[in-house]
Design a protein around this motif. Structure first.
Motif, PDB file in Angstrom:
ATOM      1  N   GLY A  66       0.790  -1.224   0.000  1.00 12.89           N
ATOM      2  CA  GLY A  66       0.000   0.000   0.000  1.00 12.89           C
ATOM      3  C   GLY A  66       0.823   1.276   0.000  1.00 12.89           C
ATOM      4  O   GLY A  66       0.287   2.371  -0.156  1.00 12.89           O
ATOM      5  N   LYS A  67       2.146   1.135   0.144  1.00 16.04           N
ATOM      6  CA  LYS A  67       3.005   2.320   0.176  1.00 16.04           C
ATOM      7  C   LYS A  67       3.229   2.827  -1.250  1.00 16.04           C
ATOM      8  O   LYS A  67       3.444   2.052  -2.168  1.00 16.04           O
ATOM      9  CB  LYS A  67       4.339   1.936   0.830  1.00 16.04           C
ATOM     10  CG  LYS A  67       5.295   3.077   1.008  1.00 16.04           C
ATOM     11  CD  LYS A  67       4.997   3.886   2.243  1.00 16.04           C
ATOM     12  CE  LYS A  67       5.942   5.088   2.306  1.00 16.04           C
ATOM     13  NZ  LYS A  67       5.491   6.115   3.225  1.00 16.04           N
ATOM     14  N   LYS A  68       3.155   4.152  -1.423  1.00 19.96           N
ATOM     15  CA  LYS A  68       3.385   4.723  -2.757  1.00 19.96           C
ATOM     16  C   LYS A  68       4.835   5.171  -2.904  1.00 19.96           C
ATOM     17  O   LYS A  68       5.375   5.824  -2.014  1.00 19.96           O
ATOM     18  CB  LYS A  68       2.455   5.918  -2.987  1.00 19.96           C
ATOM     19  CG  LYS A  68       1.025   5.504  -3.265  1.00 19.96           C
ATOM     20  CD  LYS A  68       0.160   6.717  -3.503  1.00 19.96           C
ATOM     21  CE  LYS A  68      -1.256   6.293  -3.859  1.00 19.96           C
ATOM     22  NZ  LYS A  68      -2.139   7.457  -4.004  1.00 19.96           N
ATOM     23  N   GLN A 110       3.658   1.540 -12.703  1.00 21.17           N
ATOM     24  CA  GLN A 110       2.675   0.793 -11.906  1.00 21.17           C
ATOM     25  C   GLN A 110       2.203  -0.436 -12.680  1.00 21.17           C
ATOM     26  O   GLN A 110       2.105  -1.539 -12.140  1.00 21.17           O
ATOM     27  CB  GLN A 110       1.470   1.681 -11.572  1.00 21.17           C
ATOM     28  CG  GLN A 110       0.373   0.959 -10.791  1.00 21.17           C
ATOM     29  CD  GLN A 110       0.710   0.796  -9.312  1.00 21.17           C
ATOM     30  OE1 GLN A 110       0.929   1.790  -8.607  1.00 21.17           O
ATOM     31  NE2 GLN A 110       0.769  -0.429  -8.836  1.00 21.17           N
ATOM     32  N   GLU A 126       2.274   1.941  -6.339  1.00 19.88           N
ATOM     33  CA  GLU A 126       1.842   1.441  -5.030  1.00 19.88           C
ATOM     34  C   GLU A 126       2.319   0.007  -4.904  1.00 19.88           C
ATOM     35  O   GLU A 126       1.976  -0.845  -5.724  1.00 19.88           O
ATOM     36  CB  GLU A 126       0.321   1.528  -4.928  1.00 19.88           C
ATOM     37  CG  GLU A 126      -0.180   1.292  -3.530  1.00 19.88           C
ATOM     38  CD  GLU A 126      -1.697   1.467  -3.428  1.00 19.88           C
ATOM     39  OE1 GLU A 126      -2.241   2.369  -4.098  1.00 19.88           O
ATOM     40  OE2 GLU A 126      -2.305   0.688  -2.691  1.00 19.88           O
ATOM     41  N   THR A 127       3.146  -0.260  -3.901  1.00 23.58           N
ATOM     42  CA  THR A 127       3.728  -1.596  -3.788  1.00 23.58           C
ATOM     43  C   THR A 127       2.767  -2.563  -3.096  1.00 23.58           C
ATOM     44  O   THR A 127       1.920  -2.161  -2.311  1.00 23.58           O
ATOM     45  CB  THR A 127       5.069  -1.550  -3.029  1.00 23.58           C
ATOM     46  OG1 THR A 127       4.888  -0.873  -1.790  1.00 23.58           O
ATOM     47  CG2 THR A 127       6.122  -0.826  -3.839  1.00 23.58           C
ATOM     48  N   ASP A 131       1.296  14.147  -2.027  1.00 22.90           N
ATOM     49  CA  ASP A 131       0.172  13.427  -2.603  1.00 22.90           C
ATOM     50  C   ASP A 131      -0.267  13.987  -3.951  1.00 22.90           C
ATOM     51  O   ASP A 131      -1.442  13.887  -4.334  1.00 22.90           O
ATOM     52  CB  ASP A 131      -1.011  13.415  -1.623  1.00 22.90           C
ATOM     53  CG  ASP A 131      -1.624  12.028  -1.562  1.00 22.90           C
ATOM     54  OD1 ASP A 131      -0.967  11.082  -2.051  1.00 22.90           O
ATOM     55  OD2 ASP A 131      -2.756  11.902  -1.062  1.00 22.90           O
TER      56      ASP A 131
END
Lengths: 619, 194
Positions: A12-14, A149, A185-186, B30
């Motif tokens: 969930g880490k970007k 991605q 996003e991993t 973000d």
């Protein structure tokens, strides 16, 4: 992105990732056990990263001696039930093809993913061939991610297909996708991969003709079944905007389509193709029926376009299909947002709200062609070769087959030491042809150490056996330099970073039966010229091993050079040999005076070519 | 829409690193960001360029004339990048030249720096010409030049990222022992454009 982050990034880490970094993260997440490659840009960084992380990631990694070997290592390992990975640039597939083609017949018990990085616009290649042809020829499923991605996500998906159908799969990127950075996003990454599999003889690993016929039928059946999945795959999706005009887009080219549509508020339907072989026939049929006109956008060859035309023909659909075939889009080079904009304007009308680009400057700009680095040992090898050739006072041209590496830059004046080039290892094979087809033209060809191990040995055996006469210079700079500095079989380190036996080029060449083998330090100009002259007089195949490490790996030694190169302009007689014949980028003539710049690596070759001692080393 | 930054110069000037710091800062806020880099033969004296788009865009290539900001690490490279600019673009350029390694073999001379800057000024809204090499040398190391350029970029009013946030990200990406020098270079770069 730091290596540690690549390894330890949580679910969930970007992350801001390079496409090639995302590829590594993808195969690690997918639980790959073994990876093999031969370095080639734009895929090189994948190997650089694996070289650093292999041990921590519990993955076996090697720089194989060429792409064919890499495929063989990965495919056989996959037949033991492991999940394996190979990667290469597009032209590497040509080398790998003999084995790669049949690997689909044999299949895999585990799973095999091959990432192939194509190079539209030939940023760092000799051609812009399209790997999607190969996938069709070999009956291998192929995926086309558009961004980092997708590279990571498609790897998971592609491995699942490979697992499910026991078939190798190809992930096809392009330079812009491999060398693009974007947000990724991993996912979960479990380092407990299997180290060993087990080979079981199921009687289906040997494609002798009788078996090959069965295998081919099975393969065609597999592809037919996979096509059903491609039709329903989330990687192929219609974005329905209620329009009667549509675009079918794949790979990096999809990004331009998405941006042009959004920026101009265009009402256009899109079929984004991520799983492009087997081509999703039913989905495309549906899309064609939905639209009066369709533009197919892809880099480089019109492959999806031809598939689309075939579907329209088969089902008698009257939709107008635009693309490369009707010249709506160019047939060569990578695309840009502007190319897509212009193509769309040919089909629908909309206002041009783009900024007007400034015209280029009227000031003439000097160009910046890539050159051999300051202090590069290849420059010394070329300078001496030019001197030796010039000393012959020939009234006929000399022939200089060259090879793939930094040293291809020897094509440039003043050396002009590359006038025939084809592919990896071809310097030697083409020298054989020139040896038999010319009479008095001296042949000096050049090949690097890694390229020699890659594909230079079989043609050298050919040269000896067929009694050729030419001089091969093996530019042994102790590294695979052009792609950034990877190890090769001549270096005592392997892909895991462990000590490894280094193959001696000298012993190898002698063992073939070549009697003229001279190992020289190319920075010794006088000796180098003499060796060239001797070699040119030799009746047979002569080999000169010009051995000196590339600046990339020689930094320590360069720092230890406790002298500077200085110019005494009093002694200078303005012969300009240093500027015009050696042409080292560190030597400039400014306001009539010779100067040495700060980038100088103090190789000292200029002090040897200066006839008056005006350039010297000063402690 | 996106804020488009075209960064150009020569191999070895720290262009990729600078671009990554900008991209990482955008991600930390973000914001969406995509970037493309061309550096095939950079180790051998060639041109390096990156294209950064902060905002909605998906493709990493800036349209012709689409750059909001051009950050050029070398004056002639700013001229070479003009096709990416329009009349409203802003250019920040280093005035320290890097002579092409083959300049002695070329028919074209390296142009006068003053002429280069004048030419740029006729084309775009505003040109900030700074001697980033001198700033770096004064800060304590020539290799801090890229951070002087980064500092300069953060001083541009349209630049979408805050100076302090960029500094934090910069610290994450540099070896600890060089941070002090790079901070000085960054600040001086910033000051030269406010």
């Amino acid at each position: 992105m730091k290596i540690k982050e690549l390894l330890n990034s949580e679910k969930g880490k970007k992350r801001f990732m390079l496409g090639n970094e995302a590829a590594v993260r993808g195969v690690l997440e997918a639980g790959v056990s073994l990876a093999a490659t031969y370095p080639g840009t734009p895929s090189s960084e994948i190997g650089d990263i694996l070289f650093k992380v292999a041990k921590d990631a519990n993955v076996y990694f090697e720089f194989s001696s060429n792409e064919k070997v890499a495929i063989e290592v990965a495919a056989s390992a996959a037949s033991t039930g492991l999940r394996t990975f190979s990667f290469m640039k597009h032209v590497g597939v040509n080398v790998a093809a003999d084995s790669f083609m049949t690997s689909a017949y044999i299949g895999v018990e585990g799973s095999l993913l091959v990432l192939v990085a194509d190079d539209p616009s030939t940023f760092s290649s000799q051609n812009e061939q399209d790997t999607r042809h190969f996938a069709r020829q070999a009956n291998i499923p192929l995926f086309e991610p558009s961004n980092p991605q997708e590279i990571k996500d498609f790897i998971h998906y592609a491995y699942d297909i490979s697992d499910q159908f026991n078939i190798p799969v190809i992930l096809r990127t392009t330079t812009r996708v491999s060398h693009m950075r974007g947000i990724v996003e991993t996912d979960e990454y479990n380092k407990n991969t299997k180290t060993f599999g087990e080979f079981k003889d199921n009687g289906l690993h040997v494609p002798v003709p009788e078996a090959a016929r069965v295998m081919h039928n099975n393969l065609v059946e597999k592809i037919s079944n996979i096509r059903k999945i491609s039709n329903e795959s989330p990687l192929n999706k219609i974005i329905d905007n209620g329009a009667d005009v549509g675009i079918i887009a794949s790979g990096g080219a999809y990004n331009y389509v998405a941006d042009v549509i959004k920026q101009n508020n265009l009402k256009i339907n899109v079929l984004k193709i991520g799983f492009s072989h087997p081509y999703p026939e039913q989905l495309v049929k549906q899309f064609l029926e939905q639209n009066k006109e369709v533009l197919v956008v892809e880099e480089v060859d019109p492959i999806n376009e031809i598939e689309t035309l075939a579907i329209a023909g088969r089902y008698n659909i009257n939709t107008i299909i635009h693309g490369k075939k009707d010249k709506t889009l160019p047939e060569t080079f990578e695309y840009t947002p502007d190319i897509i904009f212009d193509a769309l304007q040919k089909i629908i009308s909309f206002e041009d709200n783009r900024h007007t680009p400034n015209e280029m400057s009227s000031i003439q700009l000097p160009s910046r062609p890539a050159t051999l680095c300051s202090g590069c040992p290849h420059r010394a090898s070329y300078y001496a070769a030019r001197e030796a050739i010039n000393s012959l006072n020939l009234d006929i041209e000399s022939i200089h087959p060259s090879d793939i590496g930094c040293y291809t830059l020897g094509i440039a004046p003043p050396y002009k030491m590359a006038n025939y080039l084809m592919s990896m290892g071809a310097s030697v094979g083409t020298s054989c042809g020139f040896s038999k087809s010319t009479e008095n033209q001296p042949i000096i060809s050049f090949i690097g150490d890694s390229t020699f191990f890659h594909a230079g040995i079989p043609p050298l055996i050919n040269a000896v056996h067929n009694k050729n006469k030419f001089t091969l210079v093996i530019l042994d700079n102790r590294i695979t330099a052009m792609t950034g500095g990877q190890t090769n079989p001549g270096i005592p380190i392997d892909g895991m970073g462990d000590d490894a036996p280094a193959i001696s080029i000298e012993a190898l060449v002698k063992s073939i039966g070549i009697n003229f083998v001279k190992k020289v330090n190319p920075l010794d100009v006088k000796e180098m010229i003499e060796v060239y002259k001797d070699a040119l007089n030799y009746d047979g195949v002569s080999v000169i091993i010009a051995k000196y490490p590339c600046n990339l790996i020689n930094k320590q030694k360069i720092r230890e050079r406790k002298y500077n190169i200085v110019v005494d302009n009093e002694k200078c007689v303005h012969c300009n040999i240093c500027v015009d014949k050696l042409a080292c980028p560190s030597i400039n003539e400014i306001d009539g005076k010779i100067t040495i710049d700060q980038v100088c690596n103090k190789c000292g070759v200029c002090t040897q070519v200066c006839p008056t001692g005006a350039i010297s080393k000063k402690e | 829409m996106a804020y488009n930054i075209y960064i150009c110069g020569i191999g070895g000037q720290g262009i990729i690193k600078t671009s990554i710091v900008i991209g990482e800062t955008a991600l930390s806020k973000d914001m969406n960001v995509v970037m493309s880099e061309i550096h095939g033969m950079s180790q051998r004296g060639g041109v390096v360029s990156t294209e950064l788009k902060i905002g909605e865009d998906q493709s990493p290539i800036i349209q012709e004339g689409g750059a909001d900001l051009i950050l050029s690490f070398e004056p002639v490279e700013a001229l070479r990048a003009l096709h990416k600019s329009n009349k409203d673009s802003i250019i920040v350029t280093n005035v320290s030249p890097v002579l092409p390694s083959t300049i002695n073999q070329q028919d074209v001379d390296y142009p006068e720096i003053d002429e280069v800057i004048k030419e740029l000024e006729t084309k775009v809204k505003k040109v900030f010409a700074i001697d980033a090499n001198e700033i770096a040398n004064n800060a304590g190391h020539p290799l801090s030049m890229n951070m002087a350029m980064l500092g300069a970029a953060t001083a541009i009013s349209t630049f979408p990222l805050d100076k302090e946030e960029v500094i934090e990200m910069m610290k994450n990406h540099l070896p600890p022992k060089s941070i002090e020098i790079n901070l000085v270079a960054f600040e001086e770069g910033y000051n030269s454009c406010v």
